[in-house]
Enzyme design. Structure first.
Site, PDB file in Angstrom:
ATOM      1  CD  GLU A  44      -2.981  -1.255   2.154  1.00  0.00           C
ATOM      2  OE1 GLU A  44      -2.860  -0.542   3.173  1.00  0.00           O
ATOM      3  OE2 GLU A  44      -3.956  -2.010   1.947  1.00  0.00           O
ATOM      4  CD  GLU A  55      -4.861 -10.870  -5.948  1.00  0.00           C
ATOM      5  OE1 GLU A  55      -4.222  -9.962  -5.353  1.00  0.00           O
ATOM      6  OE2 GLU A  55      -6.064 -11.075  -5.755  1.00  0.00           O
TER       7      GLU A  55
END
Ligand code: THU
Length: 133
Positions: A44, A55
């Site tokens: 993040e 992913e």
């Protein structure tokens, strides 16, 4: 690699997640067509938009090392329900391997497998850019 081993790698990657804003930690492990496995976690950012899902971290690691065909990806989250890949990740998966499988692992270690084709049936892909007129 067995399904159990692939899922275990995804679960282990939860610990690598950098998710100070959402506190929603995700791990992933993608298996290439030659059996090579790349792992990833969500990363993040204070500006939110630059956030990268687990992913895509795994897939971009694989692509950057020369792999473009994937059999399956395991996605692990600490939730009771199975966590499905977001739309952006589905689009990235479809770019390389529209026929890959997605293995979702919940906190109990249960695994639910779905084909990407089912999760993402109408892909915008290279053929969409070059339509037959
Ligand atoms: N996230 C993933 O890494 N994979 C998913 O399949 C769903 C969402 C991340 C993005 C963000 O860091 C956090 O989970 C909350 O959306």
């Amino acid at each position: 690699m067995t399904t159990e081993e692939l899922c275990k790698k995804a679960v282990e990657m939860i610990d690598m997640a950098y998710a100070p804003y959402s506190r929603f930690r995700v791990g992933a492990a993608v298996e290439c067509d030659d059996g090579t496995v790349y792992t990833g976690c969500n990363i993040e950012n204070a500006a939110f938009t630059p956030t990268n899902c687990a992913e895509r971290t795994a897939i971009f690691k694989a692509v950057s090392e020369g792999h473009r065909r994937f059999r399956r990806i395991a996605v692990a989250a600490e939730t009771e329900d199975f966590t499905a890949p977001c739309g952006v990740c589905r689009q990235v998966m479809a770019e390389f391997s529209p026929d890959m499988d997605i293995l979702m692992v919940n906190r109990a270690g249960d695994v639910k497998t779905l084909p990407l084709r089912q999760l993402f049936p109408c892909t915008f892909d290279s053929a969409s850019l070059n339509p037959r007129q």
